[in-house]
Structure formats: C-alpha cells, structure tokens
Design a protein around this motif. Structure first.
Motif, PDB file in Angstrom:
ATOM      1  N   ASP A 184       0.910  -1.230   0.091  1.00 49.38           N
ATOM      2  CA  ASP A 184       0.249  -0.104  -0.232  1.00 49.38           C
ATOM      3  C   ASP A 184       0.626   1.322  -0.262  1.00 49.38           C
ATOM      4  N   THR A 185       1.848   1.558   0.773  1.00 54.13           N
ATOM      5  CA  THR A 185       3.223   2.462   0.845  1.00 54.13           C
ATOM      6  C   THR A 185       3.836   2.722  -0.280  1.00 54.13           C
ATOM      7  N   ILE A 186       4.019   1.926  -1.346  1.00 52.97           N
ATOM      8  CA  ILE A 186       5.106   1.756  -2.592  1.00 52.97           C
ATOM      9  C   ILE A 186       3.807   2.455  -3.332  1.00 52.97           C
ATOM     10  N   ILE A 187       3.182   2.122  -3.250  1.00 51.99           N
ATOM     11  CA  ILE A 187       1.580   2.318  -4.703  1.00 51.99           C
ATOM     12  C   ILE A 187       1.226   3.658  -4.507  1.00 51.99           C
ATOM     13  N   ASN A 188       1.023   4.025  -3.445  1.00 54.38           N
ATOM     14  CA  ASN A 188       0.003   5.361  -2.169  1.00 54.38           C
ATOM     15  C   ASN A 188       1.612   6.284  -2.693  1.00 54.38           C
ATOM     16  N   HIS A 189       2.452   5.954  -2.718  1.00 56.44           N
ATOM     17  CA  HIS A 189       3.943   6.607  -3.251  1.00 56.44           C
ATOM     18  C   HIS A 189       3.831   7.081  -4.353  1.00 56.44           C
ATOM     19  N   TYR A 190       4.086   5.981  -4.735  1.00 55.78           N
ATOM     20  CA  TYR A 190       4.420   6.710  -6.465  1.00 55.78           C
ATOM     21  C   TYR A 190       2.621   7.526  -7.056  1.00 55.78           C
ATOM     22  N   LEU A 191       1.966   7.430  -6.821  1.00 58.62           N
ATOM     23  CA  LEU A 191       0.652   8.340  -6.994  1.00 58.62           C
ATOM     24  C   LEU A 191       0.251   9.642  -6.663  1.00 58.62           C
ATOM     25  N   ILE A 192       1.029   9.842  -5.415  1.00 53.97           N
ATOM     26  CA  ILE A 192       1.023  10.655  -5.086  1.00 53.97           C
ATOM     27  C   ILE A 192       2.693  11.543  -5.731  1.00 53.97           C
ATOM     28  N   TYR A 239       4.075  11.123  -8.381  1.00 48.65           N
ATOM     29  CA  TYR A 239       4.176  10.895  -9.709  1.00 48.65           C
ATOM     30  C   TYR A 239       3.284  10.551 -10.837  1.00 48.65           C
ATOM     31  N   CYS A 240       1.590  11.314 -10.139  1.00 48.68           N
ATOM     32  CA  CYS A 240       0.578  10.992 -10.591  1.00 48.68           C
ATOM     33  C   CYS A 240       0.071  12.659 -10.410  1.00 48.68           C
ATOM     34  N   GLY A 241       0.310  13.165  -9.255  1.00 49.96           N
ATOM     35  CA  GLY A 241      -0.333  14.258  -8.579  1.00 49.96           C
ATOM     36  C   GLY A 241      -1.967  13.604  -7.688  1.00 49.96           C
ATOM     37  N   LEU A 242      -1.779  12.501  -7.089  1.00 48.36           N
ATOM     38  CA  LEU A 242      -3.062  12.407  -6.498  1.00 48.36           C
ATOM     39  C   LEU A 242      -3.177  13.431  -5.637  1.00 48.36           C
ATOM     40  N   LYS A 243      -4.005  13.874  -4.914  1.00 49.63           N
ATOM     41  CA  LYS A 243      -4.301  14.564  -3.822  1.00 49.63           C
ATOM     42  C   LYS A 243      -4.919  13.911  -2.598  1.00 49.63           C
ATOM     43  N   PRO A 299     -15.219  10.776  -4.897  1.00 46.94           N
ATOM     44  CA  PRO A 299     -15.283  11.156  -3.518  1.00 46.94           C
ATOM     45  C   PRO A 299     -16.406  11.611  -3.162  1.00 46.94           C
ATOM     46  N   ALA A 300     -17.494  12.680  -3.973  1.00 46.69           N
ATOM     47  CA  ALA A 300     -18.588  12.681  -4.056  1.00 46.69           C
ATOM     48  C   ALA A 300     -19.446  12.037  -4.670  1.00 46.69           C
ATOM     49  N   THR A 301     -19.443  11.051  -4.634  1.00 53.00           N
ATOM     50  CA  THR A 301     -20.504   9.945  -5.292  1.00 53.00           C
ATOM     51  C   THR A 301     -20.232   8.833  -4.778  1.00 53.00           C
ATOM     52  N   SER A 302     -18.921   8.424  -5.136  1.00 54.42           N
ATOM     53  CA  SER A 302     -18.129   6.513  -4.579  1.00 54.42           C
ATOM     54  C   SER A 302     -18.599   6.128  -6.755  1.00 54.42           C
ATOM     55  N   ARG A 303     -18.696   6.985  -6.747  1.00 51.84           N
ATOM     56  CA  ARG A 303     -18.949   5.970  -8.623  1.00 51.84           C
ATOM     57  C   ARG A 303     -17.326   5.898  -9.049  1.00 51.84           C
ATOM     58  N   PRO A 304     -17.081   5.199 -10.248  1.00 52.99           N
ATOM     59  CA  PRO A 304     -16.608   5.253 -10.987  1.00 52.99           C
ATOM     60  C   PRO A 304     -16.053   6.346 -12.029  1.00 52.99           C
ATOM     61  N   VAL A 305     -14.962   6.782 -11.803  1.00 49.74           N
ATOM     62  CA  VAL A 305     -14.410   7.884 -12.550  1.00 49.74           C
ATOM     63  C   VAL A 305     -13.615   8.156 -13.376  1.00 49.74           C
ATOM     64  N   GLY A 306     -13.409   8.208 -14.781  1.00 47.97           N
ATOM     65  CA  GLY A 306     -12.261   8.604 -15.279  1.00 47.97           C
ATOM     66  C   GLY A 306     -10.912   9.013 -14.995  1.00 47.97           C
ATOM     67  N   LEU A 307      -9.559   8.568 -15.798  1.00 45.82           N
ATOM     68  CA  LEU A 307      -8.203   8.770 -14.757  1.00 45.82           C
ATOM     69  C   LEU A 307      -8.120  10.039 -15.657  1.00 45.82           C
ATOM     70  N   PRO A 308      -7.681  11.085 -15.372  1.00 49.01           N
ATOM     71  CA  PRO A 308      -6.961  12.349 -16.082  1.00 49.01           C
ATOM     72  C   PRO A 308      -6.401  12.016 -16.822  1.00 49.01           C
ATOM     73  N   ASP A 309      -5.628  12.575 -17.988  1.00 50.74           N
ATOM     74  CA  ASP A 309      -4.570  11.914 -19.394  1.00 50.74           C
ATOM     75  C   ASP A 309      -3.162  12.121 -18.330  1.00 50.74           C
ATOM     76  N   ASP A 310      -2.454  13.471 -17.796  1.00 49.70           N
ATOM     77  CA  ASP A 310      -1.901  13.183 -17.021  1.00 49.70           C
ATOM     78  C   ASP A 310      -1.117  11.629 -16.051  1.00 49.70           C
ATOM     79  N   PHE A 311      -2.571  11.805 -15.460  1.00 53.54           N
ATOM     80  CA  PHE A 311      -2.206  10.525 -14.488  1.00 53.54           C
ATOM     81  C   PHE A 311      -2.311   9.184 -15.019  1.00 53.54           C
ATOM     82  N   TRP A 312      -3.039   8.990 -15.920  1.00 51.07           N
ATOM     83  CA  TRP A 312      -3.382   8.074 -16.483  1.00 51.07           C
ATOM     84  C   TRP A 312      -2.146   7.827 -17.660  1.00 51.07           C
ATOM     85  N   LYS A 313      -1.067   8.771 -17.811  1.00 49.31           N
ATOM     86  CA  LYS A 313       0.684   8.751 -18.547  1.00 49.31           C
ATOM     87  C   LYS A 313       1.380   8.066 -17.637  1.00 49.31           C
TER      88      LYS A 313
END
Length: 200
Positions: free
Chosen positions: A64-72, A74-78, A175-189
C-alpha cells in the motif's frame, strides 16, 4: 501461448498448458527486472511477530505504501477529500510469500502496472531483500522521497529474486458519489510509465 492453440489441445492438455503459463508468469514476477519503480522500506520492531519475522499482514501495508507513494509523487494524487477529484478504492489485493524477512532489514518494494483501464489500475508488486552483506543497504533521504526507477545502481544492493510477490487492483471513484470516474490524462500517462513491457 495463444488462446487458439489452447483450444486445440485436449482438456487435460489445456489444463497443463494453462498451469505452465501461470507458473511461468509467477516465476517472471519474482525477478527484479519485472518492475519499474522501487522504494526502500524500513521495517519496524513492531512488524515482527512471535516467530521473529515480519507478520504476513504487514506486507500489505508495504505494498500500500509503494502504490500510494507513486500515485502521490508521480501521478499527482491529492490526499485531501476537499481537494481531490478522485480517490482510489482497493478492489482486491493478494500476496505470495517465498522467504521471510525480519526487523531491522531494509528491503525494497517494487511496483509495476499490468493494466490501466478507464477508472481502474491493476498493479503487480514485490519485495526484495537486501543482499547478504555485513552492512545494510545505503538508503538516503532522496531514495525515500523519490524512490528510484529500473536500472538505478542502488538496485545492485538487493537480491534479484523476490521474497514476496503480490497484486492489487484500484478502482478510482468520485469522492462525492463513490461512482467510478475516468482517470485524468496526466495520471494515466504516469501509470503507463510502469506498464510491464514483457507479457508472459
């Protein structure tokens, strides 16, 4: 092996071929070169159980640590629900144990991306022990802040065969609806940067 070849085999032959393919894939995923991103993990005294090795459930926190470290990083996860347009829900995770580790070892966690969907990501994970040596690996602040990518010279300090392997699937939702949402382009790349180039 192509799926049309499997269909031509008798039922027991199909089963054996599928098992061989699965075994080949598992063997490949134990190797250091199967991963693109690495993060040193400092084990803690409390990670050890009464058998004097890291308890099985703790490996999931390392993954969980390495996944979220990379997302925050290099992918810009807030990480604030007030600022983020998406959050990752863990849909599944799994771990295979090959050899134990214990405190105070500093293994390196490894991450690859197997598949990126519209709103989901399939990860492949591993943990590699430091090589048997009088001293622990040299880990600097920069390594913990940025991690490092495949080909980095510090990987020479670690075994090339994983002591644990695993997989996980994130589904990203609003976070508002808990429904799947498309990944932003930069995140995806940024996720595609870790896409495993070799299919087994």
């Amino acid at each position: 092996m192509a799926s049309w070849v499997l269909k031509l085999l008798p039922r027991n032959g199909r089963s054996l071929a599928t098992s061989a393919m699965k075994q080949g894939s598992e063997d490949y995923h134990r190797h250091l070169e199967a991963y693109g991103y690495f993060l040193p993990i400092q084990t803690r005294w409390q990670d050890n159980d009464q058998y004097c090795h890291v308890n099985n459930v703790v490996y999931y926190s390392y993954y969980d640590t390495i996944i979220n470290h990379y997302l925050i990083r290099y992918c810009g996860l807030k990480t604030s629900l007030l600022a983020s347009s998406l959050v990752g829900f863990m849909a599944s995770n799994q771990c295979n144990f090959h050899s134990p580790i214990s405190f105070p070892l500093i293994p390196v966690a490894a991450l690859a991306v197997e598949k990126v969907g519209r709103s989901s990501v399939h990860y492949r994970l591993a943990l590699f022990r430091p090589k048997s040596a009088p001293a622990q690996p040299v880990v600097e602040h920069q390594d913990l802040t940025d991690g490092f990518f495949s080909g980095h010279p510090k990987l020479a300090q670690f075994d090339t065969l994983a002591c644990a392997t695993g997989s996980a699937v994130h589904v990203f939702v609003s976070p508002a609806t808990s429904r799947p949402v498309g990944l932003p382009d930069d995140f995806w790349k940024s996720l595609l940067r870790l896409k495993n180039p070799i299919a087994v």
